[in-house]
Design a protein around this motif. Structure first.
Motif, PDB file in Angstrom:
ATOM      1  N   GLN A  97     -21.665  26.104   5.929  1.00  0.00           N
ATOM      2  CA  GLN A  97     -21.648  26.491   4.658  1.00  0.00           C
ATOM      3  C   GLN A  97     -23.203  26.997   4.391  1.00  0.00           C
ATOM      4  OE1 GLN A  97     -19.457  27.117   2.443  1.00  0.00           O
ATOM      5  NE2 GLN A  97     -20.573  27.910   0.951  1.00  0.00           N
ATOM      6  N   LEU A  98     -24.181  26.619   4.756  1.00  0.00           N
ATOM      7  CA  LEU A  98     -25.241  26.989   4.291  1.00  0.00           C
ATOM      8  C   LEU A  98     -25.819  28.084   5.051  1.00  0.00           C
ATOM      9  CD1 LEU A  98     -27.291  23.739   3.539  1.00  0.00           C
ATOM     10  CD2 LEU A  98     -26.423  25.032   1.786  1.00  0.00           C
ATOM     11  N   ASN A 100     -23.788  30.246   7.295  1.00  0.00           N
ATOM     12  CA  ASN A 100     -22.850  31.036   7.678  1.00  0.00           C
ATOM     13  C   ASN A 100     -21.646  31.406   6.711  1.00  0.00           C
ATOM     14  OD1 ASN A 100     -23.539  31.364  10.817  1.00  0.00           O
ATOM     15  ND2 ASN A 100     -22.988  29.173  10.410  1.00  0.00           N
ATOM     16  N   ASN A 101     -22.023  30.743   5.191  1.00  0.00           N
ATOM     17  CA  ASN A 101     -21.115  30.766   4.116  1.00  0.00           C
ATOM     18  C   ASN A 101     -19.717  30.860   4.852  1.00  0.00           C
ATOM     19  OD1 ASN A 101     -19.986  31.289   1.748  1.00  0.00           O
ATOM     20  ND2 ASN A 101     -20.546  33.496   1.653  1.00  0.00           N
ATOM     21  N   GLN A 103     -15.861  29.908   4.935  1.00  0.00           N
ATOM     22  CA  GLN A 103     -14.951  29.565   3.984  1.00  0.00           C
ATOM     23  C   GLN A 103     -14.025  28.257   4.302  1.00  0.00           C
ATOM     24  OE1 GLN A 103     -15.058  32.298   5.340  1.00  0.00           O
ATOM     25  NE2 GLN A 103     -14.715  34.089   3.757  1.00  0.00           N
ATOM     26  N   GLU A 128     -23.549  24.302  -1.410  1.00  0.00           N
ATOM     27  CA  GLU A 128     -23.163  25.728  -1.592  1.00  0.00           C
ATOM     28  C   GLU A 128     -23.675  26.792  -0.960  1.00  0.00           C
ATOM     29  OE1 GLU A 128     -20.902  26.555  -3.915  1.00  0.00           O
ATOM     30  OE2 GLU A 128     -20.225  24.489  -4.356  1.00  0.00           O
ATOM     31  N   TRP A 129     -23.212  27.726  -0.877  1.00  0.00           N
ATOM     32  CA  TRP A 129     -23.966  28.866  -0.144  1.00  0.00           C
ATOM     33  C   TRP A 129     -24.974  29.218  -1.144  1.00  0.00           C
ATOM     34  CZ3 TRP A 129     -24.956  31.943   3.987  1.00  0.00           C
ATOM     35  CH2 TRP A 129     -25.167  33.351   3.515  1.00  0.00           C
ATOM     36  N   SER A 130     -26.188  29.707  -0.445  1.00  0.00           N
ATOM     37  CA  SER A 130     -27.365  30.018  -1.088  1.00  0.00           C
ATOM     38  C   SER A 130     -27.878  31.322  -0.903  1.00  0.00           C
ATOM     39  CB  SER A 130     -28.541  29.085  -1.198  1.00  0.00           C
ATOM     40  OG  SER A 130     -28.899  29.214   0.585  1.00  0.00           O
ATOM     41  N   GLN A 134     -28.143  35.513   4.405  1.00  0.00           N
ATOM     42  CA  GLN A 134     -27.303  37.002   4.076  1.00  0.00           C
ATOM     43  C   GLN A 134     -27.277  38.124   4.908  1.00  0.00           C
ATOM     44  OE1 GLN A 134     -25.006  36.904   0.943  1.00  0.00           O
ATOM     45  NE2 GLN A 134     -24.085  38.380   2.286  1.00  0.00           N
TER      46      GLN A 134
END
Length: 160
Positions: A97-98, A100-101, A103, A128-130, A134
């Protein structure tokens, strides 16, 4: 959050355990995409359904289970825009999650026990994705878009 969960017959028991765990220990809603018994079910169809639900924002995240966690990851990753990561420890679940986001996370019922799997799912759902990575995620998304655009152009040429 709304969590889509699914798997094949090999993952059925663990899927049911994780479904109950999420429902009883969090305030997340669970949407079950099957399998709904231990009768044989091919994992690609279930993985595609969860990936589509995530892509269409019908669910916020997904958890997929098969024998190894690999087949459902490969299948889900075929859906455009989806990043599914196989996770069997809490660190990789958090990083999915952190960094690679992702899902969707995937687990292997023949690889991980139910108590460890609960901890993995909990770790994934508690972060949560921060946007810290990016730039890297954008590179993945851009490459996927280039590939999809080229395939669309190639298909259009061949249909003329």
């Amino acid at each position: 959050m709304k969590i889509g969960i699914g798997g094949d017959h090999h993952g059925y028991g663990l899927k049911e355990t994780l479904k109950k765990f999420i429902e009883e220990s969090t305030d997340h809603e669970v949407v079950d995409f099957g399998a709904h018994s231990s009768d044989a079910v091919d994992y690609p169809g279930v993985a595609f359904e969860v990936a589509e639900a995530v892509s269409e924002k019908k669910v916020d995240r997904g958890v997929l289970v098969c024998g190894t966690g690999l087949g459902v990851a490969i299948a889900a990753n075929k859906y455009p825009g989806i990043r599914a990561a196989t996770t069997h420890d809490t660190y990789s679940a958090e990083r999915a999650q952190l960094s690679n986001n992702a899902q969707i996370i995937t687990l292997g019922a023949q690889i991980i026990g139910p108590e460890a799997a609960k901890k993995v799912v909990e770790a994934y759902l508690n972060v949560e994705w921060s946007g810290g990575s990016q730039r890297k995620v954008d590179q993945i998304v851009d490459r996927e878009s280039q590939f999809l655009d080229q395939n669309f152009k190639d298909a259009a040429k061949s249909s003329c």
